[in-house]
Design an enzyme around this catalytic site. Structure first.
Site, PDB file in Angstrom:
ATOM      1  CB  ALA A   1      48.500   2.983  28.563  1.00 46.21           C
TER       2      ALA A   1
ATOM      3  CB  THR B   1      42.628  13.875  33.979  1.00 51.64           C
ATOM      4  OG1 THR B   1      42.792  15.278  34.081  1.00 51.64           O
ATOM      5  CG2 THR B   1      41.628  13.627  32.847  1.00 51.64           C
ATOM      6  CG  ASP B   2      42.000  18.048  37.475  1.00 51.55           C
ATOM      7  OD1 ASP B   2      42.456  17.845  36.327  1.00 51.55           O
ATOM      8  OD2 ASP B   2      42.484  18.890  38.252  1.00 51.55           O
ATOM      9  CD  GLU B   3      43.172  18.716  31.575  1.00 53.06           C
ATOM     10  OE1 GLU B   3      42.726  18.729  30.424  1.00 53.06           O
ATOM     11  OE2 GLU B   3      44.347  19.015  31.858  1.00 53.06           O
TER      12      GLU B   3
ATOM     13  NE  ARG C   1      45.237  23.644  33.824  1.00 56.99           N
ATOM     14  CZ  ARG C   1      44.356  24.515  33.327  1.00 56.99           C
ATOM     15  NH1 ARG C   1      43.716  25.346  34.137  1.00 56.99           N
ATOM     16  NH2 ARG C   1      44.115  24.555  32.033  1.00 56.99           N
TER      17      ARG C   1
ATOM     18  CE  LYS D   1      42.792   9.740  31.228  1.00 56.90           C
ATOM     19  NZ  LYS D   1      43.637   8.517  31.316  1.00 56.90           N
TER      20      LYS D   1
ATOM     21  CE1 TYR E   1      44.744  13.299  28.705  1.00 51.59           C
ATOM     22  CE2 TYR E   1      43.976  15.263  29.866  1.00 51.59           C
ATOM     23  CZ  TYR E   1      44.553  13.995  29.885  1.00 51.59           C
ATOM     24  OH  TYR E   1      44.908  13.422  31.080  1.00 51.59           O
TER      25      TYR E   1
HETATM   26  P1  NAD Z   1      52.738  10.351  29.772  1.00 52.84           P
HETATM   27  O1  NAD Z   1      52.335  10.894  28.451  1.00 52.84           O
HETATM   28  O2  NAD Z   1      53.993  10.821  30.408  1.00 52.84           O
HETATM   29  O3  NAD Z   1      52.828   8.760  29.703  1.00 52.84           O
HETATM   30  C1  NAD Z   1      51.912   7.975  28.984  1.00 52.84           C
HETATM   31  C2  NAD Z   1      52.587   6.632  28.710  1.00 52.84           C
HETATM   32  O4  NAD Z   1      51.636   5.793  28.022  1.00 52.84           O
HETATM   33  C3  NAD Z   1      53.809   6.748  27.792  1.00 52.84           C
HETATM   34  O5  NAD Z   1      54.876   6.001  28.337  1.00 52.84           O
HETATM   35  C4  NAD Z   1      53.339   6.136  26.475  1.00 52.84           C
HETATM   36  O6  NAD Z   1      54.387   5.495  25.752  1.00 52.84           O
HETATM   37  C5  NAD Z   1      52.302   5.136  26.953  1.00 52.84           C
HETATM   38  N1  NAD Z   1      51.297   4.791  25.925  1.00 52.84           N
HETATM   39  C6  NAD Z   1      50.649   5.657  25.102  1.00 52.84           C
HETATM   40  N2  NAD Z   1      49.810   4.969  24.303  1.00 52.84           N
HETATM   41  C7  NAD Z   1      49.916   3.663  24.648  1.00 52.84           C
HETATM   42  C8  NAD Z   1      49.279   2.468  24.219  1.00 52.84           C
HETATM   43  N3  NAD Z   1      48.370   2.488  23.241  1.00 52.84           N
HETATM   44  N4  NAD Z   1      49.622   1.298  24.789  1.00 52.84           N
HETATM   45  C9  NAD Z   1      50.556   1.269  25.781  1.00 52.84           C
HETATM   46  N5  NAD Z   1      51.203   2.358  26.233  1.00 52.84           N
HETATM   47  C10 NAD Z   1      50.877   3.551  25.675  1.00 52.84           C
HETATM   48  O7  NAD Z   1      51.486  10.596  30.719  1.00 52.84           O
HETATM   49  P2  NAD Z   1      51.434  10.829  32.304  1.00 52.84           P
HETATM   50  O8  NAD Z   1      51.490  12.262  32.556  1.00 52.84           O
HETATM   51  O9  NAD Z   1      52.381   9.901  32.959  1.00 52.84           O
HETATM   52  O10 NAD Z   1      49.919  10.364  32.587  1.00 52.84           O
HETATM   53  C11 NAD Z   1      49.625   9.000  32.902  1.00 52.84           C
HETATM   54  C12 NAD Z   1      48.135   8.852  33.093  1.00 52.84           C
HETATM   55  O11 NAD Z   1      47.713   9.704  34.160  1.00 52.84           O
HETATM   56  C13 NAD Z   1      47.314   9.261  31.884  1.00 52.84           C
HETATM   57  O12 NAD Z   1      46.230   8.373  31.783  1.00 52.84           O
HETATM   58  C14 NAD Z   1      46.812  10.667  32.207  1.00 52.84           C
HETATM   59  O13 NAD Z   1      45.583  10.920  31.589  1.00 52.84           O
HETATM   60  C15 NAD Z   1      46.664  10.558  33.708  1.00 52.84           C
HETATM   61  N6  NAD Z   1      46.832  11.829  34.453  1.00 52.84           N
HETATM   62  C16 NAD Z   1      47.923  12.613  34.263  1.00 52.84           C
HETATM   63  C17 NAD Z   1      48.089  13.766  35.014  1.00 52.84           C
HETATM   64  C18 NAD Z   1      49.295  14.668  34.857  1.00 52.84           C
HETATM   65  O14 NAD Z   1      49.317  15.752  35.431  1.00 52.84           O
HETATM   66  N7  NAD Z   1      50.318  14.277  34.108  1.00 52.84           N
HETATM   67  C19 NAD Z   1      47.128  14.122  35.960  1.00 52.84           C
HETATM   68  C20 NAD Z   1      45.996  13.295  36.125  1.00 52.84           C
HETATM   69  C21 NAD Z   1      45.889  12.138  35.372  1.00 52.84           C
HETATM   70  O1  DAU Z   2      44.730  18.442  35.347  1.00 55.19           O
HETATM   71  C1  DAU Z   2      45.350  17.226  35.032  1.00 55.19           C
HETATM   72  C2  DAU Z   2      46.005  17.320  33.675  1.00 55.19           C
HETATM   73  O2  DAU Z   2      47.166  18.134  33.846  1.00 55.19           O
HETATM   74  C3  DAU Z   2      46.382  15.968  33.093  1.00 55.19           C
HETATM   75  O3  DAU Z   2      45.223  15.222  32.879  1.00 55.19           O
HETATM   76  C4  DAU Z   2      47.150  16.138  31.778  1.00 55.19           C
HETATM   77  O4  DAU Z   2      47.577  14.884  31.300  1.00 55.19           O
HETATM   78  C5  DAU Z   2      48.366  17.008  32.060  1.00 55.19           C
HETATM   79  O5  DAU Z   2      49.070  17.247  30.853  1.00 55.19           O
HETATM   80  C6  DAU Z   2      47.950  18.337  32.687  1.00 55.19           C
HETATM   81  O6  DAU Z   2      47.204  19.130  31.733  1.00 55.19           O
HETATM   82  P1  DAU Z   2      47.426  20.715  31.582  1.00 55.19           P
HETATM   83  O7  DAU Z   2      46.983  21.133  30.248  1.00 55.19           O
HETATM   84  O8  DAU Z   2      46.868  21.428  32.760  1.00 55.19           O
HETATM   85  O9  DAU Z   2      49.050  20.741  31.711  1.00 55.19           O
HETATM   86  P2  DAU Z   2      50.144  21.619  30.937  1.00 55.19           P
HETATM   87  O10 DAU Z   2      51.429  21.436  31.671  1.00 55.19           O
HETATM   88  O11 DAU Z   2      50.119  21.377  29.473  1.00 55.19           O
HETATM   89  O12 DAU Z   2      49.634  23.094  31.183  1.00 55.19           O
HETATM   90  C7  DAU Z   2      49.490  23.609  32.508  1.00 55.19           C
HETATM   91  C8  DAU Z   2      48.956  25.007  32.378  1.00 55.19           C
HETATM   92  O13 DAU Z   2      49.991  25.840  31.834  1.00 55.19           O
HETATM   93  C9  DAU Z   2      47.783  25.140  31.427  1.00 55.19           C
HETATM   94  O14 DAU Z   2      46.907  26.146  31.936  1.00 55.19           O
HETATM   95  C10 DAU Z   2      48.396  25.618  30.121  1.00 55.19           C
HETATM   96  C11 DAU Z   2      49.580  26.444  30.582  1.00 55.19           C
HETATM   97  N1  DAU Z   2      50.771  26.417  29.702  1.00 55.19           N
HETATM   98  C12 DAU Z   2      51.240  25.232  29.286  1.00 55.19           C
HETATM   99  C13 DAU Z   2      52.357  25.165  28.485  1.00 55.19           C
HETATM  100  C14 DAU Z   2      52.889  23.830  27.970  1.00 55.19           C
HETATM  101  C15 DAU Z   2      51.410  27.622  29.400  1.00 55.19           C
HETATM  102  O15 DAU Z   2      50.981  28.709  29.818  1.00 55.19           O
HETATM  103  N2  DAU Z   2      52.524  27.558  28.618  1.00 55.19           N
HETATM  104  C16 DAU Z   2      53.020  26.373  28.138  1.00 55.19           C
HETATM  105  O16 DAU Z   2      54.039  26.391  27.384  1.00 55.19           O
END
Ligand code: NAD
Ligand code: DAU
Length: 352
Positions: free
Chosen positions: A81, A133-135, A223, A163, A159
């Site tokens: 979450a 996350t790696d961020e 990325r 995290k 963000y």
């Molecule tokens: P997402 O935004 O798709 O999903 C997040 C979920 O959390 C949603 O279903 C939302 O309704 C729920 N949520 C938000 N606030 C809440 C709360 N207070 N209580 C309960 N539920 C709540 O995100 P995701 O991309 O699936 O990421 C999931 C986790 O993995 C996050 O912690 C994110 O930081 C981490 N992560 C994501 C990525 C990526 O590339 N997407 C990479 C590394 C780590």
């Molecule tokens: O590295 C892990 C992270 O990856 C997670 O922790 C985050 O939850 C997840 O959202 C993701 O973060 P990014 O910011 O890297 O993802 P995003 O898809 O938003 O963007 C990927 C790259 O693309 C970033 O360099 C920004 C760029 N971008 C993004 C969007 C939405 C564009 O150039 N155009 C766009 O419209």
């Protein structure tokens, strides 16, 4: 015994829950607040599964979480979450502080109170796995080595700072109270059920709808992409075999510049769904204003997870991106429902 999965209706959480039932018969309680990013349709194939229990609620609601932990005799919590989108955190950091920091704090306290009261064997076996996350490590230059677990935390966006704070809380709850925690720090995921505010699903859907494919700045930001099911298998491995209190980097050795990613997905779309006017999807690429504070490069060194726990990703970027595009083409109903919701309003505001 049961696993409590928070954020289970989001992108990675729902993939994790769906995969879990392919691998295991153990029950899951899915807790999700159903924010704009939570989509119950992701879990609809489990509607008739008696081993899956969905609860709408907040990780910060201590009464609810305590009740769920006790009622289901939970043996592990996997915390997905979070507010997850960097751009949203720039426009409105409040929810990120609230859920990612304060929410994680309340969740840790609910879990600690439950864990303190259970019997010794159950206490020893219990796990709290925090998905991060790696961020948190900040940004790399072109020639820097990839992030390892010993890199200092240098988060740059609201963000990633939120995290990083949550990771520190999890670490402190282990060192101070002995809570049996594990943390994973993963690179960028992509795959089915990805909400189309993020680069890959946004560009797939915009391409198909004849809209611009927005590239921030020069598109040379790098990325490290991991297919979501590989992230899920890594989390299962860490949950089973990880050393308590340790952090594990998760990544697929798939560094790519954003422009290259978008060009690859355009060429796969040209092959799978050629445009009727004969033009290439690439012609929709549009350079737009850069993201403020945009991190230049992320790259994950996943050696620890591979060497110590024997995990390896199954997909390369080329195989994973093809599967992802095929999924979006085959799931028009899901796409239409998502696009007609809040996503649409938000994106309209951003790119008006
Ligand atoms: P997402 O935004 O798709 O999903 C997040 C979920 O959390 C949603 O279903 C939302 O309704 C729920 N949520 C938000 N606030 C809440 C709360 N207070 N209580 C309960 N539920 C709540 O995100 P995701 O991309 O699936 O990421 C999931 C986790 O993995 C996050 O912690 C994110 O930081 C981490 N992560 C994501 C990525 C990526 O590339 N997407 C990479 C590394 C780590
Ligand atoms: O590295 C892990 C992270 O990856 C997670 O922790 C985050 O939850 C997840 O959202 C993701 O973060 P990014 O910011 O890297 O993802 P995003 O898809 O938003 O963007 C990927 C790259 O693309 C970033 O360099 C920004 C760029 N971008 C993004 C969007 C939405 C564009 O150039 N155009 C766009 O419209």
């Amino acid at each position: 015994m049961t696993i409590l999965v928070t954020g289970a209706a989001g992108f990675i959480g729902s993939n994790f829950v769906l995969d879990w039932f392919v691998q295991s018969k153990e029950d899951i309680v899915s807790l999700d607040l159903l924010t704009y990013a939570g989509n119950l349709e992701n879990l609809s194939s489990l509607n008739a599964n008696p081993h899956h229990h969905f609860i709408k609620g907040n990780i910060g609601d201590r009464e609810l979480v305590s009740q769920l932990l006790q009622k289901h005799q939970v043996r592990a919590v996997v915390n997905f979450a979070a507010e997850s989108h960097v751009d949203r955190s720039i426009h409105g950091p409040g929810d990120f502080i609230e859920t990612n920091i304060v929410g994680t704090y309340h969740l840790l306290e609910s879990v600690r109170s439950y864990w303190s009261d259970i019997d010794e064997q159950h206490k020893k076996d219990f796990r709290f796995l925090h998905v991060s996350t790696d961020e948190v490590y900040g940004s790399l230059n072109k020639t820097d080595p990839a992030f390892s677990e010993t890199n200092p935390y240098e988060p740059n966006s609201p963000y990633s700072a939120s995290k990083a704070a949550s990771d520190h809380l999890v670490r402190a709850w282990h060192h101070t109270y002995g809570l049996p925690v594990l943390t994973t720090n993963c690179s960028n995921n992509y795959g089915p059920y990805h909400f189309p505010e993020k680069l890959i699903p946004l560009c797939i859907l915009n391409a198909l709808n004849g809209k611009p494919l927005p590239i921030y700045g020069d598109g040379q930001q790098v990325r490290d992409w991991l297919y979501v099911k590989d992230h899920c298998s890594a989390i299962r491995r860490v949950l089973d075999k990880g050393q308590l209190g340790e952090t594990y980097n998760v990544g697929g050795w798939n560094e790519k510049a954003n422009l290259e990613v978008v060009k690859i997905l355009c060429s796969i779309l040209d092959e799978l769904k050629p445009k009727s006017d004969g033009t290439k999807y690439e012609s929709q690429i549009t350079y737009v204003k850069d993201r403020p504070g945009h991190d230049r490069r992320y790259a994950i060194d996943a050696t620890k997870l591979e060497k110590e726990l024997g995990w390896k990703p199954e997909e390369t970027f080329e195989t994973g991106i093809r599967k992802t595009i095929e999924w979006y083409l085959a799931n028009e109903t899901w796409v239409n429902h998502v696009v007609s919701g809040d996503y649409k309003n938000w994106v309209q505001k951003q790119y008006a």
